[in-house]
Design an enzyme around this catalytic site. Structure first.
Site, PDB file in Angstrom:
ATOM      1  CB  CYS A  67      -0.938  -0.002   1.204  1.00  0.00           C
ATOM      2  SG  CYS A  67      -2.057  -1.394   1.129  1.00  0.00           S
ATOM      3  CG  ASN A  89      -6.600  -1.719  -0.268  1.00  0.00           C
ATOM      4  OD1 ASN A  89      -5.809  -1.216  -1.075  1.00  0.00           O
ATOM      5  ND2 ASN A  89      -6.230  -2.125   0.923  1.00  0.00           N
ATOM      6  CG  HIS A 133      -3.639   2.965   0.975  1.00  0.00           C
ATOM      7  ND1 HIS A 133      -3.930   2.499  -0.277  1.00  0.00           N
ATOM      8  CD2 HIS A 133      -3.778   1.917   1.826  1.00  0.00           C
ATOM      9  CE1 HIS A 133      -4.214   1.211  -0.198  1.00  0.00           C
ATOM     10  NE2 HIS A 133      -4.132   0.836   1.064  1.00  0.00           N
TER      11      HIS A 133
HETATM   12  N1  ACO Z   1     -18.818 -10.267   5.883  1.00  0.00           N
HETATM   13  C1  ACO Z   1     -19.492 -10.468   7.020  1.00  0.00           C
HETATM   14  N2  ACO Z   1     -18.885 -10.690   8.209  1.00  0.00           N
HETATM   15  C2  ACO Z   1     -17.554 -10.685   8.234  1.00  0.00           C
HETATM   16  C3  ACO Z   1     -16.771 -10.469   7.066  1.00  0.00           C
HETATM   17  C4  ACO Z   1     -17.464 -10.251   5.849  1.00  0.00           C
HETATM   18  N3  ACO Z   1     -16.838 -10.018   4.699  1.00  0.00           N
HETATM   19  N4  ACO Z   1     -15.474 -10.507   7.395  1.00  0.00           N
HETATM   20  C5  ACO Z   1     -15.410 -10.738   8.708  1.00  0.00           C
HETATM   21  N5  ACO Z   1     -16.659 -10.851   9.227  1.00  0.00           N
HETATM   22  C6  ACO Z   1     -17.051 -11.082  10.618  1.00  0.00           C
HETATM   23  C7  ACO Z   1     -15.960 -11.664  11.456  1.00  0.00           C
HETATM   24  O1  ACO Z   1     -15.923 -13.066  11.325  1.00  0.00           O
HETATM   25  C8  ACO Z   1     -16.345 -11.205  12.847  1.00  0.00           C
HETATM   26  O2  ACO Z   1     -17.333 -12.076  13.332  1.00  0.00           O
HETATM   27  P1  ACO Z   1     -17.385 -12.494  14.900  1.00  0.00           P
HETATM   28  O3  ACO Z   1     -17.596 -11.200  15.630  1.00  0.00           O
HETATM   29  O4  ACO Z   1     -18.529 -13.435  14.953  1.00  0.00           O
HETATM   30  O5  ACO Z   1     -16.049 -13.106  15.174  1.00  0.00           O
HETATM   31  C9  ACO Z   1     -17.004  -9.858  12.619  1.00  0.00           C
HETATM   32  O6  ACO Z   1     -17.352  -9.826  11.234  1.00  0.00           O
HETATM   33  C10 ACO Z   1     -16.125  -8.670  12.977  1.00  0.00           C
HETATM   34  O7  ACO Z   1     -14.827  -8.886  12.402  1.00  0.00           O
HETATM   35  P2  ACO Z   1     -13.627  -7.892  12.639  1.00  0.00           P
HETATM   36  O8  ACO Z   1     -12.431  -8.392  11.916  1.00  0.00           O
HETATM   37  O9  ACO Z   1     -13.500  -7.568  14.080  1.00  0.00           O
HETATM   38  O10 ACO Z   1     -14.210  -6.581  11.892  1.00  0.00           O
HETATM   39  P3  ACO Z   1     -13.590  -5.144  11.828  1.00  0.00           P
HETATM   40  O11 ACO Z   1     -14.578  -4.178  12.323  1.00  0.00           O
HETATM   41  O12 ACO Z   1     -12.209  -5.096  12.392  1.00  0.00           O
HETATM   42  O13 ACO Z   1     -13.481  -4.931  10.253  1.00  0.00           O
HETATM   43  C11 ACO Z   1     -11.816  -4.954   8.520  1.00  0.00           C
HETATM   44  C12 ACO Z   1     -12.682  -5.777   9.488  1.00  0.00           C
HETATM   45  C13 ACO Z   1     -12.737  -4.234   7.566  1.00  0.00           C
HETATM   46  C14 ACO Z   1     -10.906  -5.911   7.749  1.00  0.00           C
HETATM   47  C15 ACO Z   1     -10.976  -3.936   9.313  1.00  0.00           C
HETATM   48  O14 ACO Z   1     -10.353  -4.577  10.391  1.00  0.00           O
HETATM   49  C16 ACO Z   1      -9.924  -3.244   8.482  1.00  0.00           C
HETATM   50  O15 ACO Z   1     -10.219  -2.483   7.600  1.00  0.00           O
HETATM   51  N6  ACO Z   1      -8.630  -3.449   8.804  1.00  0.00           N
HETATM   52  C17 ACO Z   1      -7.534  -2.773   8.134  1.00  0.00           C
HETATM   53  C18 ACO Z   1      -7.340  -3.234   6.731  1.00  0.00           C
HETATM   54  C19 ACO Z   1      -6.121  -2.554   6.164  1.00  0.00           C
HETATM   55  O16 ACO Z   1      -5.912  -1.356   6.345  1.00  0.00           O
HETATM   56  N7  ACO Z   1      -5.261  -3.281   5.515  1.00  0.00           N
HETATM   57  C20 ACO Z   1      -4.025  -2.687   5.117  1.00  0.00           C
HETATM   58  C21 ACO Z   1      -3.987  -2.295   3.749  1.00  0.00           C
HETATM   59  S1  ACO Z   1      -3.941  -3.659   2.675  1.00  0.00           S
HETATM   60  C22 ACO Z   1      -2.300  -3.883   2.164  1.00  0.00           C
HETATM   61  O17 ACO Z   1      -1.373  -3.354   2.670  1.00  0.00           O
HETATM   62  C23 ACO Z   1      -2.096  -4.875   1.094  1.00  0.00           C
END
Ligand code: ACO
Length: 331
Positions: free
Chosen positions: A114, A288, A258
């Site tokens: 990223c 993304n 980003h």
């Molecule tokens: N659809 C429905 N439910 C889902 C999904 C989905 N696609 N994915 C996960 N869940 C569920 C999980 O299983 C979890 O269920 P549980 O509570 O029963 O265990 C629940 O949703 C909450 O999951 P979390 O991971 O806690 O959700 P969060 O609010 O943290 O959101 C996300 C997840 C969107 C991935 C977030 O953490 C995020 O954006 N993180 C940063 C991503 C990022 O910046 N990446 C870096 C850049 S990428 C790169 O460098 C290549």
């Protein structure tokens, strides 16, 4: 005036195929409501057929070269930022160079996910400042869609990513415009928070059936861990680069972050007191696109007239590595 790199032309290219959250909900256990609430994404673009990162980069690069009035053969260097190269080697920069028809211009691939575009910008700016180069093509391009786990197992990651390319032509400037400075950081001790493991040179063979069955060729992420670090590191590195130039968050006319998660960008803007209208957000349409997200967003912002001569542009990114970075540009 000091010699530095100025962005003389921008371009972008997004594949035509639109994949909505509802389309993904037909493939895996997810929903439009969950994806929108957690990330701000409504749809993303996916390639069709055999299209690699350099294929997406080509039209973006041509558009940027045209806008800058630079012919491919006049380039001193091509820098290609991607985590999804067309093939394992040689790099996509070499493939793009051939497609642009500009042998023997040197080509360099940057593998910083990223933050790839900002790492590439720092390299281009350094060559231009040193006086050894005057015209650099910097591209960020990704094809994620061919490498995502579209089963329920991969839903936390697969809903986030989209395909696309953005490009910038950098030229030497001595009138005060251009890159004021960039700050780059990495913390490899946390690389397991977000990675694709296979194919792996440390593994014999690099990929095998067991690895495929376990999904080790797909991206794996500790989403909460990455989120938590991003919302502290991005404001930190923006303050660092602003401080280095005697500037403050209030001086930023436009922030192009980003596009990983709308909530991350909202939190960064809130922490720095930057009003919403000065932050570029397009994750709703593209998801993304990793190394491509900043040049795509910047190219759209410039087209919409959101930057005027003399404005202060800030760009910032956080991602796998872990790596994070911020740049300031006097427009
Ligand atoms: N659809 C429905 N439910 C889902 C999904 C989905 N696609 N994915 C996960 N869940 C569920 C999980 O299983 C979890 O269920 P549980 O509570 O029963 O265990 C629940 O949703 C909450 O999951 P979390 O991971 O806690 O959700 P969060 O609010 O943290 O959101 C996300 C997840 C969107 C991935 C977030 O953490 C995020 O954006 N993180 C940063 C991503 C990022 O910046 N990446 C870096 C850049 S990428 C790169 O460098 C290549």
């Amino acid at each position: 005036m000091r010699r530095r790199a100025r962005i003389a032309g921008l371009g972008r290219h997004l594949p035509e195929r639109v994949v909505t959250n509802a389309d993904l909900a037909r493939l895996m256990d997810t929903s439009d409501a969950w994806i929108r609430a957690r990330t701000g994404i409504r749809e993303r673009r996916w390639v069709e057929g055999e299209v690699g990162a350099s294929d997406l980069a080509l039209p973006a690069a041509r558009e940027a070269l045209k806008a800058a009035g630079v012919r491919p053969t006049e380039l001193d260097l091509i820098i290609f930022a991607t985590l999804s190269p067309d093939i394992t080697f040689p790099g996509s920069g070499c493939l793009l160079q051939a497609k642009l028809g500009c042998a023997t211009v040197p080509a360099l691939d940057v593998r910083n996910q990223c933050t790839g575009f900002l790492y590439g910008l720092a390299v281009a700016d350094a060559f231009i400042r040193a006086g050894t180069m005057s015209r650099v093509l910097l591209v960020g391009a990704e094809v994620h869609s061919t490498g995502l786990d579209l089963s329920d197992r991969g839903r936390d990651v697969s809903v986030l990513f989209g395909d696309g390319a953005g490009a910038a032509v950098l030229v030497a400037s001595e009138d005060g415009s251009g890159v004021l400075g960039t700050r780059l950081h990495a913390d490899g001790s946390e690389h397991e928070l977000l990675m694709i493991e296979a194919p792996a040179s440390r593994h014999h063979p690099r990929i095998d059936h067991a690895m495929i069955d376990e999904g080790r060729h797909y991206p794996r992420m500790d989403g909460r861990g990455v989120f938590r670090r991003a919302v502290s590191r991005v404001p930190e590195v923006l303050r660092e680069v602003l401080d280095a130039h005697g500037l403050a968050p209030a001086d930023i006319d436009l922030l192009v972050p980003h596009q990983a998660n709308r909530r991350i960008n909202d939190a960064v803007a809130r922490k720095l007191g930057i009003p919403e209208e000065r932050v570029v957000q397009n994750i709703d349409r593209y998801g993304n696109t990793t190394a491509a997200s900043i040049p795509i967003a910047l190219s759209e912002a410039v087209e919409e007239g959101r930057l005027r001569s003399g404005d202060l542009l800030a760009m910032a990114a956080f991602g796998a590595g872990l790596t994070w970075a911020a740049s300031l540009v006097r427009w």
